[in-house]
Design an enzyme around this catalytic site. Structure first.
Site, PDB file in Angstrom:
ATOM      1  CB  CYS A 119      -0.948  -0.003   1.192  1.00  0.00           C
ATOM      2  SG  CYS A 119      -2.135  -1.352   1.106  1.00  0.00           S
ATOM      3  CG  ASN A 175      -6.470  -0.714   1.244  1.00  0.00           C
ATOM      4  OD1 ASN A 175      -5.799  -0.360   0.278  1.00  0.00           O
ATOM      5  ND2 ASN A 175      -5.928  -1.110   2.382  1.00  0.00           N
ATOM      6  CG  HIS A 234      -3.044   3.646   1.907  1.00  0.00           C
ATOM      7  ND1 HIS A 234      -3.544   3.188   0.707  1.00  0.00           N
ATOM      8  CD2 HIS A 234      -3.118   2.597   2.774  1.00  0.00           C
ATOM      9  CE1 HIS A 234      -3.900   1.916   0.837  1.00  0.00           C
ATOM     10  NE2 HIS A 234      -3.652   1.542   2.076  1.00  0.00           N
TER      11      HIS A 234
HETATM   12  N1  COA Z   1     -18.325  -8.142  10.072  1.00  0.00           N
HETATM   13  C1  COA Z   1     -18.747  -8.327  11.321  1.00  0.00           C
HETATM   14  N2  COA Z   1     -17.904  -8.594  12.335  1.00  0.00           N
HETATM   15  C2  COA Z   1     -16.597  -8.666  12.059  1.00  0.00           C
HETATM   16  C3  COA Z   1     -16.102  -8.497  10.770  1.00  0.00           C
HETATM   17  C4  COA Z   1     -17.016  -8.228   9.742  1.00  0.00           C
HETATM   18  N3  COA Z   1     -16.634  -8.012   8.462  1.00  0.00           N
HETATM   19  N4  COA Z   1     -14.759  -8.627  10.802  1.00  0.00           N
HETATM   20  C5  COA Z   1     -14.411  -8.864  12.067  1.00  0.00           C
HETATM   21  N5  COA Z   1     -15.525  -8.911  12.843  1.00  0.00           N
HETATM   22  C6  COA Z   1     -15.624  -9.157  14.269  1.00  0.00           C
HETATM   23  C7  COA Z   1     -14.434  -9.897  14.821  1.00  0.00           C
HETATM   24  O1  COA Z   1     -14.582 -11.282  14.619  1.00  0.00           O
HETATM   25  C8  COA Z   1     -14.494  -9.501  16.269  1.00  0.00           C
HETATM   26  O2  COA Z   1     -15.449 -10.285  16.913  1.00  0.00           O
HETATM   27  P1  COA Z   1     -15.173 -10.878  18.388  1.00  0.00           P
HETATM   28  O3  COA Z   1     -14.996  -9.655  19.262  1.00  0.00           O
HETATM   29  O4  COA Z   1     -16.395 -11.672  18.659  1.00  0.00           O
HETATM   30  O5  COA Z   1     -13.923 -11.679  18.246  1.00  0.00           O
HETATM   31  C9  COA Z   1     -15.013  -8.075  16.243  1.00  0.00           C
HETATM   32  O6  COA Z   1     -15.628  -7.900  14.952  1.00  0.00           O
HETATM   33  C10 COA Z   1     -13.931  -7.020  16.414  1.00  0.00           C
HETATM   34  O7  COA Z   1     -12.841  -7.340  15.570  1.00  0.00           O
HETATM   35  P2  COA Z   1     -11.599  -6.430  15.457  1.00  0.00           P
HETATM   36  O8  COA Z   1     -10.653  -7.011  14.446  1.00  0.00           O
HETATM   37  O9  COA Z   1     -11.058  -6.101  16.819  1.00  0.00           O
HETATM   38  O10 COA Z   1     -12.285  -5.114  14.864  1.00  0.00           O
HETATM   39  P3  COA Z   1     -11.656  -3.704  14.598  1.00  0.00           P
HETATM   40  O11 COA Z   1     -12.459  -2.680  15.261  1.00  0.00           O
HETATM   41  O12 COA Z   1     -10.158  -3.711  14.818  1.00  0.00           O
HETATM   42  O13 COA Z   1     -11.904  -3.536  13.047  1.00  0.00           O
HETATM   43  C11 COA Z   1     -10.665  -3.673  10.998  1.00  0.00           C
HETATM   44  C12 COA Z   1     -11.348  -4.437  12.118  1.00  0.00           C
HETATM   45  C13 COA Z   1     -10.055  -4.672  10.031  1.00  0.00           C
HETATM   46  C14 COA Z   1     -11.710  -2.841  10.274  1.00  0.00           C
HETATM   47  C15 COA Z   1      -9.586  -2.747  11.601  1.00  0.00           C
HETATM   48  O14 COA Z   1      -8.779  -3.465  12.488  1.00  0.00           O
HETATM   49  C16 COA Z   1      -8.713  -2.124  10.577  1.00  0.00           C
HETATM   50  O15 COA Z   1      -9.157  -1.378   9.726  1.00  0.00           O
HETATM   51  N6  COA Z   1      -7.401  -2.376  10.661  1.00  0.00           N
HETATM   52  C17 COA Z   1      -6.441  -1.833   9.741  1.00  0.00           C
HETATM   53  C18 COA Z   1      -6.578  -2.526   8.433  1.00  0.00           C
HETATM   54  C19 COA Z   1      -5.773  -1.904   7.390  1.00  0.00           C
HETATM   55  O16 COA Z   1      -5.709  -0.716   7.293  1.00  0.00           O
HETATM   56  N7  COA Z   1      -5.181  -2.750   6.548  1.00  0.00           N
HETATM   57  C20 COA Z   1      -4.491  -2.353   5.405  1.00  0.00           C
HETATM   58  C21 COA Z   1      -3.309  -1.543   5.723  1.00  0.00           C
HETATM   59  S1  COA Z   1      -2.617  -1.049   4.228  1.00  0.00           S
END
Ligand code: COA
Length: 318
Positions: free
Chosen positions: A114, A275, A245
């Site tokens: 990215c 993304n 980004h």
């Molecule tokens: N729909 C519903 N629930 C979901 C889900 C989805 N698509 N994806 C994950 N969950 C659930 C998880 O299983 C978890 O459940 P649990 O508490 O029962 O285990 C809960 O939601 C929270 O998960 P978590 O990963 O802690 O959520 P978050 O608030 O961190 O959000 C992202 C997840 C991926 C949106 C976030 O972490 C993020 O954006 N991270 C950076 C990603 C990124 O930028 N990547 C590319 C970099 S270039």
């Protein structure tokens, strides 16, 4: 002094739009969850027969037209992508062929996931400053839909396909004031596609520890902004537009807050594009140039982080 500046921009998005509602049919998720955690409402998905080079070609042709340069004046093509058409030749060489550039110009790919576009722009800047090139086509394009595990709800909701491009030319005023790049391979396993060409395996899809990536992204984006401003005589308050980004709206809001930049000064396209990896910054730039928000003379801060981790920023006057 010779400086590098952006002479023109272009972009391309595949025709097919995938709404969050479609993902609700594929994995256990909801439009509400996706929008509240990421800001994403939709993403564009390439056709099966549509490649990264195909998308880059349209973006590049638009950027060349917008810059008003002759394609045969291009002396270097840098193509940032993690989803090349082939293992080799580079996608840059394939693009050179498709554009019909007949001058044997230099061409190579950059793989910084990215952060690919800021890496490529940094390299272009150095080629111009040393006089090694005068007119550079910089493309960021990715077809992440082809390496997404569509059964993994924690990743498949995030990504989309697209391409963006700029033409960078030599000029006697900045242009690019400064650019910094970093990488730390100790974080490789937090965001990766585990299988590859020389390490084949049964995991050719994106794996991510989202919460760890999130924390690192917010902290690194804050510190790199100060770093890239150092010794430029410019301050955070001088920045007209942050063109970051586009990974997650919450990361963008947190970065804007730490910069004391009103969120209206951040170009945000993640709601429409998801993304798109190396494409996301040049796509956002082209959107904001075309809708008139970004004007000639504006000071832009671009910053990105991705797998590696690799991250970087570019400060430039458009
Ligand atoms: N729909 C519903 N629930 C979901 C889900 C989805 N698509 N994806 C994950 N969950 C659930 C998880 O299983 C978890 O459940 P649990 O508490 O029962 O285990 C809960 O939601 C929270 O998960 P978590 O990963 O802690 O959520 P978050 O608030 O961190 O959000 C992202 C997840 C991926 C949106 C976030 O972490 C993020 O954006 N991270 C950076 C990603 C990124 O930028 N990547 C590319 C970099 S270039």
């Amino acid at each position: 002094m010779i400086y590098a500046g952006i002479a023109g921009t272009g972009s391309y998005l595949p025709e097919r739009v995938m709404l969050n509602a479609e993902l609700e049919e594929m994995v256990e998720t909801s439009d509400d969850w996706i929008q509240s955690r990421t800001g994403i409402k939709q993403r564009h998905i390439a056709r099966d027969d549509e490649s990264t080079c195909d998308m880059g070609l349209v973006a590049a042709a638009n950027a060349i037209a917008s810059a008003g340069v002759d394609k045969n004046d291009i002396d270097l093509i840098i193509f940032a992508t993690s989803t090349p058409d082939q293992t080799f030749p580079s996608t840059a060489c394939l693009l050179q062929r498709e554009l019909g550039i007949s001058n044997n110009c230099m061409a190579f790919d950059v793989q910084a996931v990215c952060a690919g576009f800021v890496y490529a722009l940094n390299i272009a800047n150095n080629f111009v400053k040393t006089g090694a090139a005068k007119c550079i086509l910089v493309v960021g394009a990715d077809c992440l839909s082809k390496i997404v595990d569509w059964t993994d709800r924690s990743t498949c909701i995030l990504f989309g396909d697209g391409a963006g491009a700029v033409v960078v030319t030599a000029q006697d005023q900045p242009g690019i004031y400064n650019s910094v790049l970093h990488a730390n391979g100790n974080y490789a396993n937090l965001l990766q596609v585990p299988s590859g060409v020389s390490r084949p395996g049964n995991k050719p899809y994106i794996e991510m520890t989202g919460s760890e990536v999130f924390k690192f992204a917010v902290n690194s984006m804050e510190s790199i902004v100060d770093e890239v401003l150092t010794d430029t005589g410019l301050e955070q308050a001088d920045i007209d537009w942050l063109v970051p980004h586009q990974a997650n709206k919450r990361i963008l809001s947190a970065t804007a807050k730490k910069l004391s930049l009103p969120v209206e000064k951040v170009v945000i396209t993640v709601q429409d594009h998801g993304n798109t990896s190396a494409a996301s910054i040049p796509l956002a730039l082209d959107v904001a140039v075309n809708d008139g928000r970004i004007q000639r003379g504006h000071l832009l801060m671009m910053e990105a982080i991705g797998g590696g981790f690799a991250w970087g920023a570019v400060l430039l006057r458009y």
